[in-house]
Design a protein around this motif. Structure first.
Motif, PDB file in Angstrom:
ATOM      1  N   MET A  60      -0.659  -0.148   3.613  1.00 26.69           N
ATOM      2  CA  MET A  60      -1.055  -1.026   2.519  1.00 26.69           C
ATOM      3  C   MET A  60       0.023  -1.999   2.087  1.00 26.69           C
ATOM      4  N   CYS A  61       0.637  -2.680   3.058  1.00 25.74           N
ATOM      5  CA  CYS A  61       1.580  -3.728   2.685  1.00 25.74           C
ATOM      6  C   CYS A  61       0.937  -4.725   1.734  1.00 25.74           C
ATOM      7  N   GLY A  62      -0.367  -4.860   1.784  1.00 23.51           N
ATOM      8  CA  GLY A  62      -1.045  -5.818   0.912  1.00 23.51           C
ATOM      9  C   GLY A  62      -1.380  -5.268  -0.447  1.00 23.51           C
TER      10      GLY A  62
ATOM     11  N   HIS B 282       0.884  -9.750  14.137  1.00 20.29           N
ATOM     12  CA  HIS B 282       2.296  -9.405  14.173  1.00 20.29           C
ATOM     13  C   HIS B 282       2.666  -7.935  14.020  1.00 20.29           C
ATOM     14  N   CYS B 283       1.805  -7.095  13.452  1.00 19.24           N
ATOM     15  CA  CYS B 283       2.242  -5.728  13.182  1.00 19.24           C
ATOM     16  C   CYS B 283       1.866  -4.782  14.323  1.00 19.24           C
ATOM     17  N   HIS B 284       2.516  -3.618  14.355  1.00 19.46           N
ATOM     18  CA  HIS B 284       2.242  -2.686  15.450  1.00 19.46           C
ATOM     19  C   HIS B 284       1.317  -1.535  15.043  1.00 19.46           C
TER      20      HIS B 284
ATOM     21  N   LEU C 242      -6.445  -7.542   1.296  1.00 22.45           N
ATOM     22  CA  LEU C 242      -6.667  -6.884   2.581  1.00 22.45           C
ATOM     23  C   LEU C 242      -5.372  -6.274   3.080  1.00 22.45           C
ATOM     24  N   ALA C 243      -5.455  -5.046   3.565  1.00 22.40           N
ATOM     25  CA  ALA C 243      -4.339  -4.444   4.294  1.00 22.40           C
ATOM     26  C   ALA C 243      -4.901  -3.888   5.582  1.00 22.40           C
ATOM     27  N   CYS C 244      -4.160  -4.053   6.682  1.00 24.82           N
ATOM     28  CA  CYS C 244      -4.714  -3.691   7.973  1.00 24.82           C
ATOM     29  C   CYS C 244      -4.447  -2.242   8.356  1.00 24.82           C
ATOM     30  N   CYS C 245      -3.700  -1.483   7.538  1.00 27.32           N
ATOM     31  CA  CYS C 245      -3.600  -0.047   7.751  1.00 27.32           C
ATOM     32  C   CYS C 245      -3.241   0.641   6.445  1.00 27.32           C
ATOM     33  N   LEU C 246      -3.182   1.959   6.467  1.00 33.43           N
ATOM     34  CA  LEU C 246      -2.966   2.715   5.237  1.00 33.43           C
ATOM     35  C   LEU C 246      -1.577   2.526   4.619  1.00 33.43           C
TER      36      LEU C 246
HETATM   37  S1  SF4 Z   1      -0.731  -2.866   6.302  1.00 38.34           S
HETATM   38 FE1  SF4 Z   1       1.398  -3.396   6.816  1.00 38.34          FE
HETATM   39  S2  SF4 Z   1       2.148  -1.770   8.147  1.00 38.34           S
HETATM   40 FE2  SF4 Z   1      -0.096  -1.619   8.055  1.00 38.34          FE
HETATM   41  S3  SF4 Z   1      -0.775  -2.774   9.830  1.00 38.34           S
HETATM   42 FE3  SF4 Z   1      -0.808  -4.157   8.113  1.00 38.34          FE
HETATM   43  S4  SF4 Z   1       1.168  -5.220   8.125  1.00 38.34           S
HETATM   44 FE4  SF4 Z   1       1.335  -3.396   9.434  1.00 38.34          FE
END
Ligand code: SF4
Ligand code: HEM
Ligand code: HEM
Ligand code: SF4
Ligand code: SF4
Ligand code: SF4
Lengths: 423, 361
Positions: free
Chosen positions: B177-179, B135-137, B171-175
């Protein structure tokens, strides 16, 4: 009928004992749900390309709100028309995420009819996340949700949906009413949540005790953490039962056969060294205790937090972007946190006023405090500096004094100086 | 539609919490005395009123369909008077007050197959995670897929109590860090390693140049004219691939199949118990993106968990253990290679350098 895509890579994720989101989504795709079929198709393409396939952002929303909806469009819509638009709605969750199935079905029914049937239960912030709607459905979804008594949460530079631990509903450690605090703050600050007007986001999280099960002190701009001021309550008979191996240690966290070694597991691990086991009695020097919870965690039947309960308030936690990760800093060591929470809200208003006035665009309050100083912040909040606010006093000598703190002020006459000192 | 908008309700807030409580929770709110974990995933809480509740904690995919959620609701209707809850870490919890329903509920969960019990006590519970490619960009990696692969391998730690203490994985998929992976025992972080690729022909149309420049924490971006387009340039030496520019300006994507991958972090915690809360620290700077099952990531995490399991003292969290034995020993025992990437070279770096003669070989 939905077009089913080949998903050889995703199929690998149907193996193994952990529940598989692929199996779950596939079932709905096979039942004819087009967004689910195309979501799997697009995800498979991302697995192949090792790059995501969503366009950057996209401004969408519902009338009257500045937040609560996050825009999302596919960058390969011709391949996957079912997810051409895939906007998210954040739905404000009930406190501690308890659900009555009958009420949850109201949301599910709307979502099956108007959305993708995909959800996140829940987003990291706390909301229920409805994942994937077309633009024209957003307004009707919102209207139907509110008719049923459900509202959107926050997004954008606004107050984010507050969240809390399970608290008094099912945890004996809770020192404050986490659910009521969470609900009360959510209701009080609806405007701040739905209409972004700040430099950046702001989060409240409420933990009932220092175990911090919702990670408030790492993940919220304002952490409200239950604690107590008086003595830990001790049931010496139950202490003896732990010592004699009649009760499993740590509430069974290491298995029902696990016995407590009072010295190794409790006395020696107390970080302040304030406990002793003398003549079959547990003694705590409460004046030295920092209320870390360890002893209470390992002997839940024998020890309980004291009775003079309230909360510690820590401000400024955030993830790394931009200025590095921060944990919350202790600003108010103890506040009673009793309904209607007026003294707390008074503090909140002062804090927000200061941040609103001083914060730069996209600057979290923690960063703003770092830039302008903790002293400036506590002064703005009408608080006095106390040693509890720091781990240790400063070790660098560059102390800022204000002019009125120094007798005679900063203005001096160089001629006077030269009368005593040759050039 | 017009009618809908005319009758618009706003700012009603969430349903009130007590509407969502089973009767037994209502009757015992704030009266709980103690709890006991009977077996992995099964807790009993005892109230001063004498009431007891049994909570059955189950693994769940955070990303789920209404079909799966309906199956959960059906179980809750049959056994939990139509109530259930989610935990912070996205587990599902069924709460029952009638002990005679315990075994039948366990059987119903087993029959469902997608709701295994566990995640209590000295275990590895559900991985808190973000959105990933679903879902994220901005992601560098997927989220749900990595979590599934890791938890399949660590499943024996989910439904047992054999670890020295609880281990929290995020886990967060980028910096961004939503997680909130910056404070977990083990953190999986999606990272980019190439500066943004700039779409000069569109930048001025899609982005505000001054805000884009201001977005960069290291001041790596400066205005520039390229082929007659008003655009920007990035000083690659100063870029630390945070993606903040892309957040502000869609004409500066970072994602790249070869550049992106996973960094692993260890030793963070949020609870105040014993040691103070700690940030996670870098264990592995980069592992290639390996969909669909990320084998190197999975193996490395497993290795860290196993070494921790064998070497930590009881009640010691991963960070407490690493601090006690020393980080030099952490690298030795786990066999993870130490490189110049482990030495902080960003702001405040000096606070992490060793300023003592006390060290271990
Ligand atoms: S950590 Fe958050 S902003 Fe970054 S890719 Fe994942 S969901 Fe998107
Ligand atoms: C436009 C870019 C962004 C998007 C699309 C985005 C999206 C999201 C989403 C969807 C969530 C809910 C998380 C989930 O459900 O998994 C979230 C939470 C979060 N976001 Fe972002 N985000 C963005 C930018 C940022 C930035 C710049 C930061 C850093 C300051 C950030 C920090 C966080 C954090 C820490 C959380 C989790 C908060 C919590 O634990 O409660 N995000 N974001
Ligand atoms: C050593 C003591 C403990 C520590 C360090 C600890 C820490 C944590 C952490 C870090 C989490 C996850 C937070 C997150 O999502 O990031 C958590 C979750 C949780 N813990 Fe604890 N915990 C401890 C003891 C307990 C005990 C004894 C109980 C039972 C009464 C408990 C109840 C819970 C619950 C219910 C959750 C999920 C909370 C929710 O989702 O609402 N914890 N804990
Ligand atoms: S934070 Fe404390 S009160 Fe809240 S659930 Fe965790 S242990 Fe219980
Ligand atoms: S709460 Fe912590 S500091 Fe206080 S007595 Fe118990 S172990 Fe020691
Ligand atoms: S990725 Fe970050 S450091 Fe690199 S140019 Fe963009 S904003 Fe600057």
């Amino acid at each position: 009928m939905a077009k089913l895509h080949d998903t050889p890579m995703l199929d690998e994720l149907e193996k193994g004992p952990w529940p598989s989101f692929v199996t779950d989504i596939k079932k709905l795709a096979e039942a004819g749900n087009e967004p689910c079929a195309d979501l799997l198709g697009q995800l498979e393409l991302s697995y192949k390309d090792k790059e995501g396939h969503w366009k950057h952002g996209g401004i969408v929303g519902v009338l009257g709100y500045g937040g609560g909806v996050i825009g999302r469009y596919s960058d390969v819509p011709e391949l996957f028309p079912g997810v051409e638009h895939f906007h998210t709605l954040r739905v404000n969750q009930p406190a501690s995420k308890f659900y009555k199935t009958e009420r949850l079905r109201e949301v599910m029914e709307i979502w099956d009819r108007r959305g993708s049937s995909m959800l996140n239960m829940h987003g990291s912030t706390g909301d229920m996340v409805l994942l994937g709607a077309f633009t024209e459905e957003l307004e009707p979804i919102f209207a139907e949700l509110t008719q049923k008594g459900w509202d959107l949460g926050g997004s954008g530079s606004a107050l984010r949906t507050p969240s809390c631990c399970v608290g008094k509903a099912r945890c004996e450690f809770a020192c404050i009413d986490t659910q009521d605090i969470c609900y009360n703050l959510t209701m009080e600050f609806q405007d701040e949540m739905h209409r972004p007007a700040w430099p950046y986001k702001f989060k409240f999280k409420v933990d009932g005790c220092p175990n911090c099960c919702v990670a408030s002190l790492a993940r919220s701009d304002c952490a409200i953490i239950g604690t107590w001021r008086d003595d830990i309550r001790i049931d010496q008979e139950k202490v003896a039962a732990y010592v004699n191996g009649e009760i499993a240690a740590h509430g069974g966290a290491h298995g029902q056969d696990d016995k407590l070694d009072i010295k190794a597991d409790v006395i020696d691990l107390c970080p302040t060294g304030c406990m002793a086991y003398v003549d079959g009695k547990l003694e705590i020097n409460n004046a030295e205790c920092t209320r870390c919870m360890h002893c209470i965690n390992v002997m839940p039947q024998a020890l309980r937090p004291g009775l003079d309960k309230g909360a510690s308030i820590l401000i400024g936690a955030k993830a790394p972007i931009l200025d590095g990760a921060q944990m919350g800093s202790l600003i108010i060591p103890f506040i009673k946190m009793e309904e209607p929470y007026d003294d707390f809200k008074e503090f909140v208003e002062k804090m927000w006023d200061w941040w609103d006035e001083n914060g730069k665009n996209r600057e979290r309050i923690g960063e703003c405090i770092q830039r302008l100083g903790l002293s400036a912040f506590i002064e703005a909040c009408d608080l006095d500096p106390i040693p509890q606010m720091v781990k240790e006093p400063r070790s660098n000598p560059y102390i800022f004094y204000k002019e009125d703190e120094v007798p005679g002020g900063f203005e001096r006459d160089i001629a006077d100086y030269r009368k005593k000192h040759a050039r | 539609m017009a009618e809908i908008v005319a009758n618009k309700l706003t700012d009603i807030g969430p349903p009130k919490y007590d509407e969502m409580w089973p009767e037994v929770i209502k009757n015992n709110y704030g009266k709980w005395l103690y709890h006991d974990i009977l077996e992995p995933g099964v807790m009993v809480h005892v109230s001063e009123t004498g009431d007891k509740v049994w909570s059955l904690r189950c693994a769940a995919t955070r990303l789920m369909t209404t079909m799966h959620l309906e199956a959960i609701c059906k179980i809750a209707d049959e056994f939990g008077d139509g109530f259930f809850r989610f935990t912070t870490r996205n587990n599902v919890e069924f709460i029952i007050s009638d002990e005679s329903k315990l075994e039948p509920l366990k059987k119903a969960l087993a029959d469902n197959g997608q709701l295994p019990l566990g995640g209590t006590g000295a275990s590895i519970t559900n991985i808190v995670h973000t959105q990933g490619w679903v879902h994220c960009h901005t992601p560098a990696i997927d989220a749900s897929g990595v979590v599934k692969a890791v938890m399949d391998e660590l499943f024996d730690y989910f439904n047992s109590h054999k670890l020295p203490a609880q281990v929290r994985i995020s886990l967060a998929c980028c910096l961004n860090m939503c997680g909130a992976v910056h404070c977990s025992d083990i953190s999986i972080l999606g990272v980019h390693r190439k500066p943004p690729v700039i779409e000069h022909s569109h930048l001025d149309k899609m982005c505000e140049i001054p805000t884009t420049i201001a977005a960069c924490p290291t001041a790596a971006i400066k205005p520039s004219k390229v082929d007659d387009f008003k655009s920007v340039q990035v000083n690659a030496d100063r870029c630390m691939f945070c993606g903040n520019c892309y957040t502000m300006c869609p004409a500066m994507p970072l994602a790249d199949a070869e550049g992106d991958g996973i960094a692993l972090w260890v030793g963070g915690k949020v609870s105040n118990s014993k040691h103070m809360p700690m940030f996670s620290k870098l264990a592995v700077p980069y592992i290639p993106n390996e969909p669909p099952r990320w084998p190197t990531t999975v193996e490395t995490i497993k290795k860290i968990v196993e070494v921790y399991e064998g070497s930590a003292m009881k009640y010691e969290r991963v960070g407490e253990w690493a601090q006690r034995i020393g980080w030099e020993k952490f690298f030795e025992k786990t066999g993870i290679e130490f490189s110049h990437h482990h030495i902080d070279d960003y702001r405040f770096a000096a606070t992490t350098w060793r300023t003592s003669t006390q060290f271990k070989w």
